[in-house]
Write an enzyme that holds these catalytic residues in place. Structure first.
Site, PDB file in Angstrom:
ATOM      1  N   CYS A   1       1.152  -1.477   0.270  1.00 23.16           N
ATOM      2  CA  CYS A   1       0.177   0.109  -0.016  1.00 23.16           C
ATOM      3  C   CYS A   1       1.012   1.150  -0.053  1.00 23.16           C
ATOM      4  O   CYS A   1       1.939   1.545   0.697  1.00 23.16           O
ATOM      5  CB  CYS A   1      -0.929   0.071   1.143  1.00 23.16           C
ATOM      6  SG  CYS A   1      -1.662  -1.374   1.701  1.00 23.16           S
TER       7      CYS A   1
ATOM      8  N   ARG B   1       4.503   0.674  -6.122  1.00 19.84           N
ATOM      9  CA  ARG B   1       4.744  -0.672  -5.191  1.00 19.84           C
ATOM     10  C   ARG B   1       2.983  -1.443  -4.883  1.00 19.84           C
ATOM     11  O   ARG B   1       3.713  -2.440  -4.389  1.00 19.84           O
ATOM     12  CB  ARG B   1       4.393   0.541  -4.030  1.00 19.84           C
ATOM     13  CG  ARG B   1       5.484   1.424  -3.589  1.00 19.84           C
ATOM     14  CD  ARG B   1       4.485   2.450  -2.344  1.00 19.84           C
ATOM     15  NE  ARG B   1       4.675   1.894  -1.326  1.00 19.84           N
ATOM     16  CZ  ARG B   1       5.002   1.870  -0.186  1.00 19.84           C
ATOM     17  NH1 ARG B   1       6.163   2.902  -0.786  1.00 19.84           N
ATOM     18  NH2 ARG B   1       5.330   1.512   0.681  1.00 19.84           N
TER      19      ARG B   1
ATOM     20  N   TRP C   1      -2.824  -2.731  -1.080  1.00 24.28           N
ATOM     21  CA  TRP C   1      -2.206  -3.998  -2.035  1.00 24.28           C
ATOM     22  C   TRP C   1      -3.154  -4.550  -1.411  1.00 24.28           C
ATOM     23  O   TRP C   1      -2.799  -4.837   0.413  1.00 24.28           O
ATOM     24  CB  TRP C   1      -1.253  -4.382  -2.014  1.00 24.28           C
ATOM     25  CG  TRP C   1      -0.921  -5.456  -2.669  1.00 24.28           C
ATOM     26  CD1 TRP C   1      -0.552  -5.698  -4.346  1.00 24.28           C
ATOM     27  CD2 TRP C   1      -0.342  -6.544  -2.559  1.00 24.28           C
ATOM     28  NE1 TRP C   1      -0.110  -6.848  -3.939  1.00 24.28           N
ATOM     29  CE2 TRP C   1      -0.596  -7.134  -3.329  1.00 24.28           C
ATOM     30  CE3 TRP C   1      -0.078  -7.639  -1.089  1.00 24.28           C
ATOM     31  CZ2 TRP C   1       0.409  -9.025  -2.996  1.00 24.28           C
ATOM     32  CZ3 TRP C   1       0.042  -8.232  -0.116  1.00 24.28           C
ATOM     33  CH2 TRP C   1       0.530  -9.080  -1.533  1.00 24.28           C
TER      34      TRP C   1
ATOM     35  N   ASN D   1      -0.894   1.646   5.759  1.00 20.59           N
ATOM     36  CA  ASN D   1       0.061   0.293   5.047  1.00 20.59           C
ATOM     37  C   ASN D   1       0.934  -0.298   6.200  1.00 20.59           C
ATOM     38  O   ASN D   1       0.939  -0.189   7.802  1.00 20.59           O
ATOM     39  CB  ASN D   1       1.270   1.331   4.732  1.00 20.59           C
ATOM     40  CG  ASN D   1       1.997   0.568   3.838  1.00 20.59           C
ATOM     41  OD1 ASN D   1       2.478  -1.394   3.690  1.00 20.59           O
ATOM     42  ND2 ASN D   1       3.629   0.873   3.715  1.00 20.59           N
ATOM     43  N   GLY D   2       0.584  -1.697   6.046  1.00 21.80           N
ATOM     44  CA  GLY D   2       0.972  -2.881   6.852  1.00 21.80           C
ATOM     45  C   GLY D   2      -0.425  -3.954   7.551  1.00 21.80           C
ATOM     46  O   GLY D   2      -1.459  -3.710   6.470  1.00 21.80           O
TER      47      GLY D   2
ATOM     48  N   GLU E   1      17.047 -16.912 -11.199  1.00 18.27           N
ATOM     49  CA  GLU E   1      16.678 -14.968 -11.227  1.00 18.27           C
ATOM     50  C   GLU E   1      15.548 -15.193 -12.898  1.00 18.27           C
ATOM     51  O   GLU E   1      15.104 -14.605 -12.682  1.00 18.27           O
ATOM     52  CB  GLU E   1      17.996 -13.919 -11.258  1.00 18.27           C
ATOM     53  CG  GLU E   1      17.403 -12.677 -11.421  1.00 18.27           C
ATOM     54  CD  GLU E   1      16.256 -11.820 -11.200  1.00 18.27           C
ATOM     55  OE1 GLU E   1      15.739 -13.392  -9.456  1.00 18.27           O
ATOM     56  OE2 GLU E   1      16.529 -10.946 -10.937  1.00 18.27           O
TER      57      GLU E   1
ATOM     58  N   LYS F   1      12.098 -13.568 -13.278  1.00 19.17           N
ATOM     59  CA  LYS F   1      11.925 -12.848 -14.631  1.00 19.17           C
ATOM     60  C   LYS F   1      11.174 -12.315 -14.568  1.00 19.17           C
ATOM     61  O   LYS F   1       9.265 -11.775 -15.681  1.00 19.17           O
ATOM     62  CB  LYS F   1      13.296 -11.571 -14.912  1.00 19.17           C
ATOM     63  CG  LYS F   1      14.137 -10.978 -14.605  1.00 19.17           C
ATOM     64  CD  LYS F   1      13.936  -9.876 -13.257  1.00 19.17           C
ATOM     65  CE  LYS F   1      13.102 -10.059 -12.250  1.00 19.17           C
ATOM     66  NZ  LYS F   1      14.164  -9.488 -10.937  1.00 19.17           N
TER      67      LYS F   1
ATOM     68  N   GLU G   1       7.081 -13.258 -13.724  1.00 16.30           N
ATOM     69  CA  GLU G   1       6.584 -12.001 -12.632  1.00 16.30           C
ATOM     70  C   GLU G   1       6.035 -11.483 -13.352  1.00 16.30           C
ATOM     71  O   GLU G   1       5.232 -10.550 -13.642  1.00 16.30           O
ATOM     72  CB  GLU G   1       7.496 -11.746 -11.650  1.00 16.30           C
ATOM     73  CG  GLU G   1       8.619 -11.051 -12.079  1.00 16.30           C
ATOM     74  CD  GLU G   1       9.415 -10.049 -11.112  1.00 16.30           C
ATOM     75  OE1 GLU G   1       9.048  -9.464  -9.683  1.00 16.30           O
ATOM     76  OE2 GLU G   1      10.748  -9.936 -11.267  1.00 16.30           O
TER      77      GLU G   1
ATOM     78  N   HIS H   1      16.109 -36.341 -13.307  1.00 16.32           N
ATOM     79  CA  HIS H   1      15.547 -36.919 -12.328  1.00 16.32           C
ATOM     80  C   HIS H   1      13.474 -36.676 -12.585  1.00 16.32           C
ATOM     81  O   HIS H   1      13.502 -36.691 -10.800  1.00 16.32           O
ATOM     82  CB  HIS H   1      15.468 -36.439 -11.165  1.00 16.32           C
ATOM     83  CG  HIS H   1      17.871 -37.007 -10.884  1.00 16.32           C
ATOM     84  ND1 HIS H   1      17.998 -38.490 -10.937  1.00 16.32           N
ATOM     85  CD2 HIS H   1      18.826 -36.580 -11.706  1.00 16.32           C
ATOM     86  CE1 HIS H   1      19.666 -38.395 -10.987  1.00 16.32           C
ATOM     87  NE2 HIS H   1      20.261 -37.205 -11.651  1.00 16.32           N
TER      88      HIS H   1
ATOM     89  N   LYS I   1       6.045  -3.288  -4.847  1.00 18.98           N
ATOM     90  CA  LYS I   1       7.442  -3.644  -5.238  1.00 18.98           C
ATOM     91  C   LYS I   1       8.155  -3.650  -3.779  1.00 18.98           C
ATOM     92  O   LYS I   1       8.842  -4.202  -3.601  1.00 18.98           O
ATOM     93  CB  LYS I   1       7.767  -2.346  -5.175  1.00 18.98           C
ATOM     94  CG  LYS I   1       9.142  -1.952  -5.114  1.00 18.98           C
ATOM     95  CD  LYS I   1       9.951  -2.478  -6.399  1.00 18.98           C
ATOM     96  CE  LYS I   1      10.746  -2.231  -6.954  1.00 18.98           C
ATOM     97  NZ  LYS I   1      12.240  -2.858  -7.554  1.00 18.98           N
TER      98      LYS I   1
HETATM   99  O1  M6R Z   1      13.114  -5.289  -1.238  1.00 19.39           O
HETATM  100  P1  M6R Z   1      13.994  -6.331  -1.401  1.00 19.39           P
HETATM  101  O2  M6R Z   1      15.112  -6.774  -2.250  1.00 19.39           O
HETATM  102  O3  M6R Z   1      13.774  -6.926  -0.001  1.00 19.39           O
HETATM  103  O4  M6R Z   1      12.706  -7.104  -1.779  1.00 19.39           O
HETATM  104  C1  M6R Z   1      12.734  -8.754  -1.805  1.00 19.39           C
HETATM  105  C2  M6R Z   1      11.722  -9.279  -3.745  1.00 19.39           C
HETATM  106  O5  M6R Z   1      10.279  -9.291  -2.920  1.00 19.39           O
HETATM  107  C3  M6R Z   1      12.102  -8.899  -4.835  1.00 19.39           C
HETATM  108  O6  M6R Z   1      13.452  -9.105  -4.750  1.00 19.39           O
HETATM  109  C4  M6R Z   1      10.852  -9.165  -5.843  1.00 19.39           C
HETATM  110  O7  M6R Z   1      11.445 -11.021  -5.436  1.00 19.39           O
HETATM  111  C5  M6R Z   1      11.161  -8.688  -6.668  1.00 19.39           C
HETATM  112  N1  M6R Z   1      10.011  -8.759  -7.455  1.00 19.39           N
HETATM  113  C6  M6R Z   1      11.735  -9.647  -7.760  1.00 19.39           C
HETATM  114  O8  M6R Z   1      11.834  -9.264  -8.971  1.00 19.39           O
END
Ligand code: M6R
Length: 588
Positions: free
Chosen positions: A2, A27, A73, A97-98, A463, A467, A470, A486, A583
């Site tokens: 949020c 965010r 969110w 937020n939280g 990674e 990418k 997501e 396996h 984010k």
């Molecule tokens: O802010 P942070 O690096 O702690 O966030 C960790 C993950 O939420 C973040 O890397 C997430 O996996 C990304 N969306 C990946 O692109």
């Protein structure tokens, strides 16, 4: 997660609140709302979906000089108008937020006292409890202080009370909140980009602090209601660094900043063949735990590989949401490294606090200056990525990989290795300048893809796969190349895209054998290598420059990021704000 923006001052509040909310879109959110004061009354407008939906319901020219806005969110209850913020009960209107963990208990108590709730959210208990306590306390600050003591969980909140429409109130525990001032008035916001159009000076609310903000004055109190002096911070980046600057998406813009990000991160810590004093002096640790979430966890896997190889220190990499609850084997000879772009990820912060409580040395590798993780760790090392707006992390990942590689050199005491970091920006530029559309064209119509590689290349597979998932919503699995047969190789059929990565000569023949296994099942193989050989085990090839092992993983991630970007574009996905994602994940 949020986003909160509030304004009180001489200018009309709604344009400022709405423009600030737009800068917080990165965010992640699924509904938005504002509350503002008009003719002595608090008006609330909320809408599901993008901010533009909310804007369509708002009259910008409204004569209102105080307002709070929110992007939600969803955590407790579906995205709906009723569940959106602001929430109002009695005389109190709140954005939050939280997560309030004990909300059910508070709700039950208040229902017994005759309070009526209309939403499914945890947030609604905040204005309800404020209103309940205010009836007894009669004083707004005292009411906020008493109420916060009853809340468990994490929050940043903005509050309007009907009995004091000359002040906006704010408080924070566990979720970030800043207060900024320009020549017309004062703002509250979840993050700096929201206020950068007006000012680059701000103060950070600390845990437990409460602020009373008028158009000309800001008073901050601790959790005992003693006034505290706050230090003003200056955001060093430009407004451009938080804007698109001609690129179609933030993700693309941020990938194209990677050459500069690499050099700035190196130059911040290195001077010629030695480290500057920005690099901390560490004692001799016998083992290291790297703890993080998502991409930050995957970059931690790269760090493990480099630190173990060059510094000979055993490293375990752990997912923060597990680490905070499991039995950890650490002692005074262990260094716990928390990696986080935002520095606010709830699980990473909790893991840091747990290690600190157990008396273990902690090092934060963070991008956002002044974030909770950066402030609470024993040592903090910033990566020099600048503001990262796209939800999918790219340049911060590259900067973290760069810093972990430098850390491996530091812990190895082999300073001559710093030579390997010279001249890399030019190679990054060459990689960035290539066209990745032809690889995306192969992938974008498929529902499944695989990434395979060994050792550090496997970390890159993780990674690359994340990418792709997501940003383009294509299912993708990363495997250690030798492990696929396996079981999971049964999913490989005619044309299944498999991205094979090999940047380490010592295991090249082994990885190639595994790639041949999928090729024999008619997979479409995209081979990423730094050894340009002609062969028939791949369909397409990406050839990277042959750089030192300390540098190779840093540059290898770039084609993976660009392929994910191009695939997401072909699939018309919301690249910078993928569905369901946030984010900064400030809830556990
Ligand atoms: O802010 P942070 O690096 O702690 O966030 C960790 C993950 O939420 C973040 O890397 C997430 O996996 C990304 N969306 C990946 O692109």
């Amino acid at each position: 997660m949020c986003g909160i923006v509030g304004y009180i001052g001489k200018e009309k509040a709604l344009p400022r609140v709405l423009s600030g909310l737009k800068f917080l879109e990165y965010r992640g959110y699924d509904s938005a709302g504002v509350a503002y004061v008009k003719n002595g009354n608090v008006e609330i407008v909320k809408e599901v979906g993008k901010i533009v939906n909310l804007e369509n319901k708002i009259n910008y020219s409204e004569e209102t000089f105080m307002g709070i806005g929110h992007t939600r969110w969803a955590t407790h209850g579906v995205p709906s108008i009723i569940n959106s913020h602001p929430h109002r009960v009695g005389k109190f209107t709140v954005v939050h937020n939280g997560i309030i963990e004990n909300y059910l208990k508070i709700k039950e108590m208040l229902i017994n006292e005759g309070v009526n709730f209309i939403s499914e959210t945890d947030t609604e208990v905040i204005p309800a409890l404020l209103n309940y306590n205010y009836n007894k306390e009669k004083d707004i600050l005292k009411t906020i202080e008493v109420t916060l003591k009853e809340l468990e969980g994490s929050y940043a909140i903005g509050i309007i009370c009907d009995d004091d429409l000359d002040n906006l109130y704010a408080a924070r525990c566990g979720s970030p909140l800043i207060i900024a001032k320009d020549k017309t008035g004062n703002f509250i916001a979840s993050d700096v980009p929201a206020i950068l159009s007006y000012t680059n000076k701000y103060i950070l609310l600390e845990e437990g602090e409460i602020a009373k903000i008028s158009s000309s004055n800001v008073e901050v109190y601790n959790n005992k209601l003693d006034k505290v002096e706050k230090e003003e911070m200056i955001f060093e980046g430009s407004q451009d660094s938080a804007m698109l600057n001609g690129y179609e998406h933030y993700m693309l813009k941020e990938i194209h900043e990677e050459g500069k990000v690499f050099s700035e991160t190196v130059n911040y810590y290195v001077d010629g063949n030695s480290f500057k004093n920005t690099m901390p002096e560490f004692k001799d640790y016998k083992n290291i735990h790297i703890v993080a979430c998502g991409s930050a966890y995957y970059v931690g896997c790269i760090g493990k590989s480099l630190i173990e190889e060059f510094a000979n220190i055993p490293v375990t990499v752990e997912v923060a949401s597990e680490y905070r609850y499991k039995k950890n084997f650490y002692d005074k000879d262990t260094l716990v490294i928390i990696i986080s772009q935002s520095g606010e990820t709830a699980d990473s912060l909790a893991a840091l606090r747990k290690a600190k409580e157990d008396g273990i040395d902690t090092l934060a590798i963070v991008n956002v200056v002044g974030s909770s993780i950066s402030r609470e760790a024993d040592y903090t090392m910033y990566v020099k990525a600048g503001p990262e707006i796209a939800v999918a992390t790219t340049k911060a990942f590259l900067a973290q990989a760069t810093l972990l590689s430098l850390l491996a050199v530091k812990l190895s005491n082999k300073l001559e290795l710093l030579n390997e970091f010279v001249g890399v920006e030019k190679y990054i530029k060459e990689i960035l300048d290539k066209d990745y559309k032809k690889y995306a064209n192969v992938i974008y119509t498929h529902n499944d893809t695989f990434f395979i590689g060994r050792l550090v290349d496997y970390a890159l597979c993780l990674e690359g796969s994340l990418k792709l998932k997501e940003t383009s919503y294509i299912n993708s699995v990363a495997f250690q190349a030798g492990e696929l047969k396996h079981g999971t190789i049964s999913l490989v059929t005619d044309g299944t895209p498999v991205i094979g990565i090999c940047t380490d000569e010592s295991i090249e023949s082994k990885t190639i054998s595994n790639i041949k296994e999928v090729k024999a099942r008619n997979a479409f193989v995209i081979y990423i290598t730094n050894n340009d050989i002609e062969a028939d085990f791949y369909d397409l090839k990406i050839v990277l420059p042959k750089l030192h092992k300390l540098i190779m993983p840093i540059v290898t991630v770039i084609p993976l990021q660009l392929i994910a970007y191009e695939v997401a574009k072909l699939r018309c996905c919301d690249i910078d704000k993928p569905r369901n994602l946030a984010k900064s994940v400030t809830v556990e």
